[in-house]
Design a protein around this motif. Structure first.
Motif, PDB file in Angstrom:
ATOM      1  N   ALA A  33     -70.944  18.307  53.416  1.00 52.21           N
ATOM      2  CA  ALA A  33     -70.999  16.872  53.139  1.00 52.21           C
ATOM      3  C   ALA A  33     -70.147  16.523  51.926  1.00 52.21           C
ATOM      4  O   ALA A  33     -69.432  15.506  51.911  1.00 52.21           O
ATOM      5  CB  ALA A  33     -72.450  16.440  52.908  1.00 52.21           C
ATOM      6  N   VAL A  70     -66.451  16.638  52.683  1.00 45.57           N
ATOM      7  CA  VAL A  70     -66.018  15.425  53.382  1.00 45.57           C
ATOM      8  C   VAL A  70     -65.969  14.244  52.421  1.00 45.57           C
ATOM      9  O   VAL A  70     -65.049  13.421  52.460  1.00 45.57           O
ATOM     10  CB  VAL A  70     -66.976  15.122  54.558  1.00 45.57           C
ATOM     11  CG1 VAL A  70     -66.652  13.763  55.190  1.00 45.57           C
ATOM     12  CG2 VAL A  70     -66.901  16.222  55.594  1.00 45.57           C
ATOM     13  N   SER A  71     -66.973  14.172  51.529  1.00 52.82           N
ATOM     14  CA  SER A  71     -67.063  13.035  50.611  1.00 52.82           C
ATOM     15  C   SER A  71     -67.393  13.515  49.202  1.00 52.82           C
ATOM     16  O   SER A  71     -68.564  13.595  48.820  1.00 52.82           O
ATOM     17  CB  SER A  71     -68.140  12.054  51.103  1.00 52.82           C
ATOM     18  OG  SER A  71     -68.253  10.953  50.225  1.00 52.82           O
ATOM     19  N   GLN A 104     -67.369  12.119  46.456  1.00 47.69           N
ATOM     20  CA  GLN A 104     -68.035  11.127  45.613  1.00 47.69           C
ATOM     21  C   GLN A 104     -69.488  10.890  46.050  1.00 47.69           C
ATOM     22  O   GLN A 104     -70.115   9.925  45.603  1.00 47.69           O
ATOM     23  CB  GLN A 104     -67.264   9.806  45.661  1.00 47.69           C
ATOM     24  CG  GLN A 104     -65.812   9.914  45.196  1.00 47.69           C
ATOM     25  CD  GLN A 104     -65.706  10.426  43.776  1.00 47.69           C
ATOM     26  OE1 GLN A 104     -66.325   9.864  42.868  1.00 47.69           O
ATOM     27  NE2 GLN A 104     -64.941  11.484  43.559  1.00 47.69           N
ATOM     28  N   TYR A 105     -69.993  11.753  46.901  1.00 46.70           N
ATOM     29  CA  TYR A 105     -71.346  11.601  47.443  1.00 46.70           C
ATOM     30  C   TYR A 105     -72.350  12.044  46.383  1.00 46.70           C
ATOM     31  O   TYR A 105     -72.729  13.205  46.300  1.00 46.70           O
ATOM     32  CB  TYR A 105     -71.455  12.440  48.714  1.00 46.70           C
ATOM     33  CG  TYR A 105     -72.775  12.382  49.438  1.00 46.70           C
ATOM     34  CD1 TYR A 105     -73.612  11.260  49.353  1.00 46.70           C
ATOM     35  CD2 TYR A 105     -73.193  13.453  50.223  1.00 46.70           C
ATOM     36  CE1 TYR A 105     -74.816  11.223  50.015  1.00 46.70           C
ATOM     37  CE2 TYR A 105     -74.394  13.420  50.906  1.00 46.70           C
ATOM     38  CZ  TYR A 105     -75.203  12.304  50.791  1.00 46.70           C
ATOM     39  OH  TYR A 105     -76.415  12.265  51.472  1.00 46.70           O
TER      40      TYR A 105
END
Length: 457
Positions: free
Chosen positions: A4, A7-8, A10-11
């Protein structure tokens, strides 16, 4: 979570959850690498969302656990800093105050700083008034009072600590942390009072904590140390066997963490040494020496390790009647004295070892040198305040037929209340030359008569 975040990046919630996952992996393995990974994840999370008090608290908690278990001042200071940061965001959260108090108490204990303990006490007094039904606060209060007890060596603080922990348990009896803390406080309490009954109670608390969290190695380690401590106090063979089995289970189940925790190996070796004292089996001492050697590879200056190795060689020498073991013991006593020259027991044991070696030496000049050296070592112990040096010096002088000096030190040992039992004195081979003197016969008869009157009264 890693996918996760790939993929992101800034999550924010992903970083916080990853930090929590690594923190739980640390608690279940005590592998310090997970503390570093958790810290990196939490750092990324607070960079994205610096006003989340919960993440600062989670970070503080794992740093505090690592700092406490590894006796790492830097980690504990960082934990205190994270707690302070969390408190600026949410000053009314009792969980933040509880962790802040625990971190300050652990740091104060490790650094012997009373000001940190007082700061912790001031925080917890205010918090328990505001939130009397929060069990975490009562846990922190108990740990704070226990830290005061260790600092002052005052059992009253431990009694008050037990009271606070029991109050916390009355709110939540499923808290393994409360049961574990009760065990550790009872161990400290028992040490101060020399009370085996308190130690037996500690064992019940450790067992309850382990039942609630069976996969936590820190609990298994403390339970094994407790069993070893109980065996020393009560001369209980079953307890030392249990300690050895618990240490072996710990080392077998958490191999990846051993390099980060040489104290596991050290305590295991110490338990084998104690087992050797019970069984008089040289294989236990040899195994202990082997494990102590592994500790040296990880931590070459581990406290007291040379002293323990020396004693294992000394005891092996008694069992197999080979002078080489006494010579090896002397080598390690020399290293032990360099490591801690103020430890009086090192000098006593070193002197005794020299006497044993002298009695197995045919070279008269070398034997005289060994006796002289033994006298110097045991005298050093006496200068450091060890009263048992008097009796051992009496033994040396008896061996050397310096019976007037031997008798003088027998009286000094009596005055210091450090004489062995009368039966042991009457059979001690080293006192053979002294026992044939009129002075000793009169002394022994008078002492025997006094002991008899005391028993009758």
């Amino acid at each position: 979570l890693q996918e996760a975040l790939r993929v992101s990046p800034q999550y924010y919630e992903g970083w916080a959850a990853l930090g929590e996952s690594y923190a739980q992996m640390y608690l279940n393995t005590m592998d310090e690498r997970y503390v570093a990974k958790a810290s990196d994840a939490y750092a990324a999370a607070v960079k994205l969302h610096p006003r989340d008090a919960g993440v600062w608290l989670d970070w503080a908690q794992i740093l505090a656990e690592s700092g406490r278990l590894c006796r790492d001042e830097k980690q504990l200071r960082l934990s205190v800093e994270k707690c302070a940061r969390a408190a600026t965001i949410d000053p009314d959260d009792p969980m933040i105050v509880a962790q802040w108090v625990e971190s300050l108490s652990s740091l104060g204990t490790l650094t012997s700083r009373l000001d940190l303990l007082i700061e912790a006490e001031n925080k917890i007094l205010k918090a328990t008034d505001l939130y009397p039904d929060d069990p975490d606060l009562w846990l922190a209060y108990g740990l704070c009072l226990s830290a005061f007890g260790d600092y002052y060596e005052d059992s009253e603080y431990h009694e008050m600590a037990i009271e606070k922990l029991q109050w916390g348990l009355s709110i939540d009896r499923t808290s393994a942390e409360h049961w574990h803390a009760l065990g550790t406080v009872h161990c400290s309490f028992a040490t101060l009072l020399n009370d085996p009954d308190l130690l037996e109670r500690a064992g019940r608390f450790f067992t309850r904590a382990s039942d609630l969290k069976p996969s936590y190695p820190a609990l298994l380690f403390d339970r094994a140390k407790w069993a070893m401590q109980l065996s020393r106090y009560s001369d209980d063979f079953v307890s030392i066997e249990k300690a050895v089995l618990d240490f072996e289970s710990l080392l077998q189940g958490y191999k990846e963490s051993i390099l980060h925790h040489p104290e596991w190996l050290f305590e295991y070796a110490t338990s084998l040494e104690c087992l050797g004292d019970f069984t008089m089996d040289e294989s236990h001492y040899q195994r202990a020496i082997e494990i102590f050697s592994h500790v040296l590879l990880i931590h070459p200056d581990f406290p007291s390790i040379y002293q323990h190795i020396a004693v294992c060689y000394l005891e092996t020498g008694h069992l197999v009647f080979e002078t080489e073991y006494y010579k090896k013991a002397i080598h390690f006593f020399r290293l032990a004295a360099r490591q801690n020259e103020e430890e009086d027991q090192i000098w006593i044991d070193w002197g005794m070892c020299l006497i044993y070696l002298a009695q197995h030496t045919a070279d008269l000049d070398f034997r005289d040198q060994l006796y002289w050296d033994a006298e110097q070592k045991i005298s050093k112990a006496g200068q450091l305040g060890n009263p048992y040096a008097y009796y051992h010096l009496a033994c040396i002088y008896s061996i050397l037929s310096r019976t007037d000096e031997a008798m003088a030190f027998i009286y000094k040992a009596l005055a210091a209340r450090c004489l062995p039992p009368l039966e042991e004195i009457s059979q001690d081979e080293w006192l053979e030359n002294l026992r044939v003197t009129d002075a000793f016969s009169q002394f022994f008869a008078t002492l025997t008569e006094k002991m008899q009157k005391t028993r009758e009264e």
